[in-house]
Design a protein around this motif. Structure first.
Motif, PDB file in Angstrom:
ATOM      1  N   THR A 258       0.834  -1.212   0.000  1.00 37.27           N
ATOM      2  CA  THR A 258       0.000   0.000   0.000  1.00 37.27           C
ATOM      3  C   THR A 258       0.862   1.253   0.000  1.00 37.27           C
ATOM      4  OG1 THR A 258      -1.780  -1.156   1.169  1.00 37.27           O
ATOM      5  CG2 THR A 258      -1.816   1.256   1.262  1.00 37.27           C
ATOM      6  N   GLU A 259       1.917   1.260   0.809  1.00 36.34           N
ATOM      7  CA  GLU A 259       2.818   2.419   0.849  1.00 36.34           C
ATOM      8  C   GLU A 259       3.483   2.636  -0.504  1.00 36.34           C
ATOM      9  OE1 GLU A 259       4.074   2.260   5.559  1.00 36.34           O
ATOM     10  OE2 GLU A 259       5.121   0.982   4.138  1.00 36.34           O
ATOM     11  N   GLN A 260       3.900   1.555  -1.142  1.00 38.66           N
ATOM     12  CA  GLN A 260       4.516   1.670  -2.461  1.00 38.66           C
ATOM     13  C   GLN A 260       3.519   2.229  -3.472  1.00 38.66           C
ATOM     14  OE1 GLN A 260       6.910  -1.727  -3.791  1.00 38.66           O
ATOM     15  NE2 GLN A 260       6.936  -2.430  -1.656  1.00 38.66           N
ATOM     16  N   TYR A 261       2.290   1.727  -3.449  1.00 43.03           N
ATOM     17  CA  TYR A 261       1.255   2.238  -4.356  1.00 43.03           C
ATOM     18  C   TYR A 261       1.045   3.738  -4.154  1.00 43.03           C
ATOM     19  CZ  TYR A 261      -0.426  -2.441  -5.748  1.00 43.03           C
ATOM     20  OH  TYR A 261      -0.542  -3.704  -6.263  1.00 43.03           O
ATOM     21  N   ILE A 262       1.005   4.161  -2.907  1.00 42.52           N
ATOM     22  CA  ILE A 262       0.788   5.578  -2.594  1.00 42.52           C
ATOM     23  C   ILE A 262       1.928   6.419  -3.164  1.00 42.52           C
ATOM     24  CG2 ILE A 262       0.706   7.283  -0.723  1.00 42.52           C
ATOM     25  CD1 ILE A 262      -0.810   5.071   0.911  1.00 42.52           C
ATOM     26  N   LEU A 263       3.170   5.992  -2.957  1.00 46.43           N
ATOM     27  CA  LEU A 263       4.320   6.751  -3.461  1.00 46.43           C
ATOM     28  C   LEU A 263       4.310   6.819  -4.986  1.00 46.43           C
ATOM     29  CD1 LEU A 263       7.179   5.549  -1.084  1.00 46.43           C
ATOM     30  CD2 LEU A 263       5.831   7.642  -0.960  1.00 46.43           C
ATOM     31  N   LEU A 264       4.003   5.702  -5.629  1.00 47.75           N
ATOM     32  CA  LEU A 264       3.955   5.687  -7.095  1.00 47.75           C
ATOM     33  C   LEU A 264       2.803   6.549  -7.621  1.00 47.75           C
ATOM     34  CD1 LEU A 264       4.839   1.947  -7.700  1.00 47.75           C
ATOM     35  CD2 LEU A 264       6.217   3.931  -8.378  1.00 47.75           C
ATOM     36  N   TYR A 265       1.695   6.543  -6.900  1.00 45.43           N
ATOM     37  CA  TYR A 265       0.573   7.390  -7.311  1.00 45.43           C
ATOM     38  C   TYR A 265       0.937   8.864  -7.168  1.00 45.43           C
ATOM     39  CZ  TYR A 265      -4.027   9.519  -7.545  1.00 45.43           C
ATOM     40  OH  TYR A 265      -5.097  10.318  -7.900  1.00 45.43           O
ATOM     41  N   LEU A 266       1.542   9.224  -6.051  1.00 46.60           N
ATOM     42  CA  LEU A 266       1.871  10.629  -5.805  1.00 46.60           C
ATOM     43  C   LEU A 266       2.918  11.144  -6.780  1.00 46.60           C
ATOM     44  CD1 LEU A 266       1.804  10.816  -1.918  1.00 46.60           C
ATOM     45  CD2 LEU A 266       0.195  11.845  -3.513  1.00 46.60           C
ATOM     46  N   ILE A 267       3.846  10.285  -7.203  1.00 44.47           N
ATOM     47  CA  ILE A 267       4.860  10.774  -8.151  1.00 44.47           C
ATOM     48  C   ILE A 267       4.248  10.975  -9.538  1.00 44.47           C
ATOM     49  CG2 ILE A 267       5.869   8.608  -8.996  1.00 44.47           C
ATOM     50  CD1 ILE A 267       8.630  10.065  -8.455  1.00 44.47           C
ATOM     51  N   SER A 268       3.113  10.323  -9.797  1.00 40.37           N
ATOM     52  CA  SER A 268       2.466  10.469 -11.104  1.00 40.37           C
ATOM     53  C   SER A 268       1.632  11.750 -11.188  1.00 40.37           C
ATOM     54  CB  SER A 268       1.596   9.251 -11.416  1.00 40.37           C
ATOM     55  OG  SER A 268       0.441   9.248 -10.598  1.00 40.37           O
ATOM     56  N   VAL A 269       1.272  12.302 -10.040  1.00 41.50           N
ATOM     57  CA  VAL A 269       0.547  13.572 -10.012  1.00 41.50           C
ATOM     58  C   VAL A 269       1.521  14.640  -9.528  1.00 41.50           C
ATOM     59  CG1 VAL A 269      -1.700  12.517  -9.621  1.00 41.50           C
ATOM     60  CG2 VAL A 269      -0.346  13.191  -7.660  1.00 41.50           C
ATOM     61  N   LYS A 270       1.324  15.845  -9.946  1.00 38.35           N
ATOM     62  CA  LYS A 270       2.327  16.877  -9.657  1.00 38.35           C
ATOM     63  C   LYS A 270       1.973  17.783  -8.483  1.00 38.35           C
ATOM     64  CE  LYS A 270       4.902  15.394 -12.862  1.00 38.35           C
ATOM     65  NZ  LYS A 270       5.798  14.341 -12.453  1.00 38.35           N
ATOM     66  N   GLU A 271       0.815  17.597  -7.894  1.00 38.92           N
ATOM     67  CA  GLU A 271       0.395  18.465  -6.798  1.00 38.92           C
ATOM     68  C   GLU A 271      -0.037  17.628  -5.601  1.00 38.92           C
ATOM     69  OE1 GLU A 271      -2.580  21.136  -8.239  1.00 38.92           O
ATOM     70  OE2 GLU A 271      -1.432  21.618 -10.014  1.00 38.92           O
ATOM     71  N   GLY A 272      -0.402  18.290  -4.538  1.00 35.97           N
ATOM     72  CA  GLY A 272      -0.891  17.583  -3.369  1.00 35.97           C
ATOM     73  C   GLY A 272      -2.178  16.844  -3.679  1.00 35.97           C
ATOM     74  N   VAL A 273      -2.369  15.740  -3.002  1.00 27.48           N
ATOM     75  CA  VAL A 273      -3.540  14.905  -3.240  1.00 27.48           C
ATOM     76  C   VAL A 273      -4.259  14.678  -1.916  1.00 27.48           C
ATOM     77  CG1 VAL A 273      -4.305  12.629  -4.032  1.00 27.48           C
ATOM     78  CG2 VAL A 273      -2.400  13.758  -5.171  1.00 27.48           C
ATOM     79  N   ALA A 274      -5.578  14.759  -1.944  1.00 29.87           N
ATOM     80  CA  ALA A 274      -6.369  14.464  -0.752  1.00 29.87           C
ATOM     81  C   ALA A 274      -6.295  12.969  -0.471  1.00 29.87           C
ATOM     82  CB  ALA A 274      -7.816  14.889  -0.960  1.00 29.87           C
ATOM     83  N   VAL A 275      -6.205  12.616   0.804  1.00 32.99           N
ATOM     84  CA  VAL A 275      -6.132  11.205   1.189  1.00 32.99           C
ATOM     85  C   VAL A 275      -7.341  10.448   0.630  1.00 32.99           C
ATOM     86  CG1 VAL A 275      -6.110   9.623   3.148  1.00 32.99           C
ATOM     87  CG2 VAL A 275      -4.726  11.699   3.218  1.00 32.99           C
ATOM     88  N   LYS A 276      -8.509  11.068   0.674  1.00 30.68           N
ATOM     89  CA  LYS A 276      -9.730  10.438   0.146  1.00 30.68           C
ATOM     90  C   LYS A 276      -9.568  10.103  -1.338  1.00 30.68           C
ATOM     91  CE  LYS A 276     -14.694  11.109  -0.341  1.00 30.68           C
ATOM     92  NZ  LYS A 276     -15.819  12.011  -0.152  1.00 30.68           N
ATOM     93  N   GLU A 277      -8.952  11.013  -2.079  1.00 30.28           N
ATOM     94  CA  GLU A 277      -8.736  10.793  -3.512  1.00 30.28           C
ATOM     95  C   GLU A 277      -7.823   9.582  -3.745  1.00 30.28           C
ATOM     96  OE1 GLU A 277      -6.409  13.030  -7.119  1.00 30.28           O
ATOM     97  OE2 GLU A 277      -7.494  14.305  -5.696  1.00 30.28           O
ATOM     98  N   ILE A 278      -6.839   9.394  -2.876  1.00 26.60           N
ATOM     99  CA  ILE A 278      -5.917   8.265  -3.030  1.00 26.60           C
ATOM    100  C   ILE A 278      -6.677   6.955  -2.911  1.00 26.60           C
ATOM    101  CG2 ILE A 278      -3.934   7.041  -2.042  1.00 26.60           C
ATOM    102  CD1 ILE A 278      -2.885   9.799  -1.104  1.00 26.60           C
ATOM    103  N   TYR A 279      -7.457   6.788  -1.854  1.00 27.35           N
ATOM    104  CA  TYR A 279      -8.122   5.488  -1.697  1.00 27.35           C
ATOM    105  C   TYR A 279      -9.247   5.287  -2.700  1.00 27.35           C
ATOM    106  CZ  TYR A 279     -11.315   7.687   1.824  1.00 27.35           C
ATOM    107  OH  TYR A 279     -12.197   8.477   2.492  1.00 27.35           O
ATOM    108  N   GLU A 280      -9.886   6.375  -3.135  1.00 29.32           N
ATOM    109  CA  GLU A 280     -10.925   6.220  -4.154  1.00 29.32           C
ATOM    110  C   GLU A 280     -10.307   5.859  -5.503  1.00 29.32           C
ATOM    111  OE1 GLU A 280     -13.167   9.874  -4.003  1.00 29.32           O
ATOM    112  OE2 GLU A 280     -14.424   9.130  -2.369  1.00 29.32           O
ATOM    113  N   GLU A 281      -9.237   6.541  -5.867  1.00 23.69           N
ATOM    114  CA  GLU A 281      -8.566   6.309  -7.143  1.00 23.69           C
ATOM    115  C   GLU A 281      -7.919   4.923  -7.199  1.00 23.69           C
ATOM    116  OE1 GLU A 281      -7.439   7.231 -10.970  1.00 23.69           O
ATOM    117  OE2 GLU A 281      -8.602   8.560  -9.677  1.00 23.69           O
TER     118      GLU A 281
END
Length: 93
Positions: free
Chosen positions: A11-34
């Motif tokens: 899960t931590e790896q997925y989060i890091l890979l997701y965040l590097i693919s977007v260029k701005e801050g992301v809401a925690v809710k958006e992470i688990y929904e996406e």
């Protein structure tokens, strides 16, 4: 003597890979929904990554006061390495 280190969870790896693919801050809710992960798992992972200095948290001052997370410099380095590992696993290097 055993080294003191920790392996990132999936899960931590997925989060890091997701965040590097977007260029701005992301809401925690958006992470688990996406990512279609459980809100609890994402929240626990995000909190752990914040405590380790891998993520930075900022809360919005205006409604709806979302909790945004960003990669720290340390987090960007780790995410870049994860991307390299992904490429190697795919056989592209």
């Amino acid at each position: 003597m055993k080294e003191n280190y920790r392996v990132l969870s999936e899960t931590e790896q997925y989060i890091l890979l997701y965040l590097i693919s977007v260029k701005e801050g992301v809401a925690v809710k958006e992470i688990y929904e996406e990512m279609k992960l459980s809100p609890n798992a994402v929240t626990l992972a995000v909190n752990k990554l914040i405590n380790e200095g891998i993520l930075i948290e900022k809360r919005e001052e205006v409604f709806p006061r979302r909790r945004l997370v960003y990669l720290s410099e340390k987090g960007k380095k780790i995410a870049q390495l994860l991307l390299q590992v992904q490429e190697i696993m795919k056989g592209n290097q």
